[in-house]
Design a protein around this motif. Structure first.
Motif, short mmCIF file in Angstrom:
data_model
loop_
_atom_site.label_atom_id
_atom_site.label_comp_id
_atom_site.label_asym_id
_atom_site.label_seq_id
_atom_site.Cartn_x
_atom_site.Cartn_y
_atom_site.Cartn_z
N LEU A 1 60.71 17.49 -75.10
CA LEU A 1 60.09 16.48 -73.84
C LEU A 1 60.54 14.85 -74.35
CD1 LEU A 1 56.37 17.60 -74.29
CD2 LEU A 1 58.09 18.21 -72.52
N TYR A 2 61.25 14.86 -75.16
CA TYR A 2 62.08 13.66 -75.69
C TYR A 2 63.79 13.50 -75.22
CZ TYR A 2 57.79 13.13 -78.68
OH TYR A 2 56.88 12.91 -79.10
N ARG B 1 62.60 10.11 -79.24
CA ARG B 1 61.24 10.08 -79.56
C ARG B 1 60.58 8.65 -79.40
NH1 ARG B 1 59.77 12.12 -85.61
NH2 ARG B 1 60.72 10.13 -86.05
N CYS C 1 60.22 7.73 -75.95
CA CYS C 1 59.70 8.67 -74.89
C CYS C 1 58.21 8.99 -75.61
CB CYS C 1 60.34 10.04 -74.84
SG CYS C 1 61.84 9.90 -74.03
N THR D 1 54.86 10.35 -73.08
CA THR D 1 54.55 11.65 -73.17
C THR D 1 53.10 11.83 -73.52
OG1 THR D 1 56.74 12.25 -73.79
CG2 THR D 1 54.93 13.84 -74.44
N ASP E 1 50.94 11.01 -70.36
CA ASP E 1 51.14 12.09 -69.55
C ASP E 1 50.19 13.04 -69.93
OD1 ASP E 1 52.97 10.86 -68.09
OD2 ASP E 1 54.72 12.32 -68.74
N ARG F 1 55.52 13.31 -65.91
CA ARG F 1 56.87 14.02 -66.11
C ARG F 1 56.88 14.84 -67.22
NH1 ARG F 1 61.68 10.05 -67.61
NH2 ARG F 1 60.64 9.84 -69.55
N ALA F 2 56.10 14.95 -68.18
CA ALA F 2 56.09 15.75 -69.45
C ALA F 2 55.20 16.97 -68.90
CB ALA F 2 55.24 15.16 -70.82
N ASP G 1 57.67 18.90 -66.75
CA ASP G 1 58.62 19.65 -67.57
C ASP G 1 58.37 20.90 -68.15
OD1 ASP G 1 60.63 17.27 -66.99
OD2 ASP G 1 60.02 16.24 -69.04
N PHE H 1 48.73 19.68 -74.85
CA PHE H 1 49.30 20.08 -73.69
C PHE H 1 49.12 21.58 -73.31
CE2 PHE H 1 52.52 16.45 -73.83
CZ PHE H 1 52.07 16.04 -72.53
#
Length: 238
Positions: free
Chosen positions: A61-62, A67, A70, A74, A77, A84-85, A88, A117
């Motif tokens: 995710l980075y 890191r 992002c 992240t 999100d 975006r995350a 993805d 997530f």
């Protein structure tokens, strides 16, 4: 283990793909890394899941900046349950499901941030979800309505998630979502992650209620694999 590219609406991202032994097709699993990113621990976990009989994909995710650049976005999100995350991770699920060596059934496993997530994605087309000490979403009943079956693992000594396991268990019961949520006594955050640490850092992790615990980790993995084997077709004995 190989590096692959996941096409997404906002450009390609990197991912680690691990293929099981044996005869395809296999069920798929998306592994969601913690805030530290795709390091040795997450790669080892990817290999472990694949060894059990799952086509396993761990997206980075980075990818788009590392890191440092992002991580804030992240987490944002994750809190918003969109962005975006999330896109993805859904693209990673779709890539697995469309592969000819995948049965089309896909689960999700996540750790810490990734566990959060795994929870918010449970109603988003996955067949099973396994959050390890994942932060609970805001407006939890709304967020988890229509979720797939969930197997959750929490530590009773986790200073960041006091009572999270009990709250999740009660919420899923009220929603009628099939689940197995366990809060383990005597352990805290990251009990299933082998985080690299020196002597000083190791002491700090223990003081703050964090750190790997082999016995608890093994029991949690036993539950996850039993749960996934019953909800995703064709998991092997591990």
């Amino acid at each position: 283990m190989s590096m692959v590219t996941v096409p997404t609406a906002q450009g390609p991202i990197d991912a680690v793909l691990e293929t099981p032994s044996g005869i395809a097709p296999w069920p798929g699993v998306v592994v969601v890394h913690d805030a530290l990113g795709v390091g040795r621990d997450i790669r080892d976990i990817t290999s472990r899941v694949a060894a059990h009989g799952y086509l396993t994909l761990t997206p980075d995710l980075y990818t788009r900046g590392g890191r440092a650049r992002c991580v804030v976005g992240t987490f944002r999100d994750l809190i918003r349950r969109r962005g975006r995350a999330v896109d993805d991770l859904l693209a990673s699920r779709d890539l697995l499901a469309a592969r000819p060596d995948c049965t089309g059934s896909v689960g999700v496993i996540g750790f810490c941030m990734g566990g959060g997530f795994a929870l918010v994605l449970a109603p988003r087309g996955f067949d099973a979800s396994a959050p390890f000490y994942g932060p609970l979403p805001r407006h939890i009943e709304d967020a988890l309505g229509g979720a797939c079956p969930i197997v959750g693992s929490y530590g009773a000594r986790d200073p960041m998630l006091w009572g999270a396991g009990r709250t999740l268990d009660g919420t899923l019961a009220r929603l009628g979502v099939e689940h197995d949520v366990q809060t383990y006594p005597g352990v805290g955050h990251s009990f299933a992650n082998r985080l690299a640490s020196g002597q000083v850092t190791g002491k700090l992790l223990r003081i703050t209620g964090m750190g790997y615990d082999r016995a608890t980790s093994e029991d949690a993995w036993r539950r996850v694999f039993e749960f996934f084997d019953s909800h995703l077709s064709g998991g092997a004995e591990g």
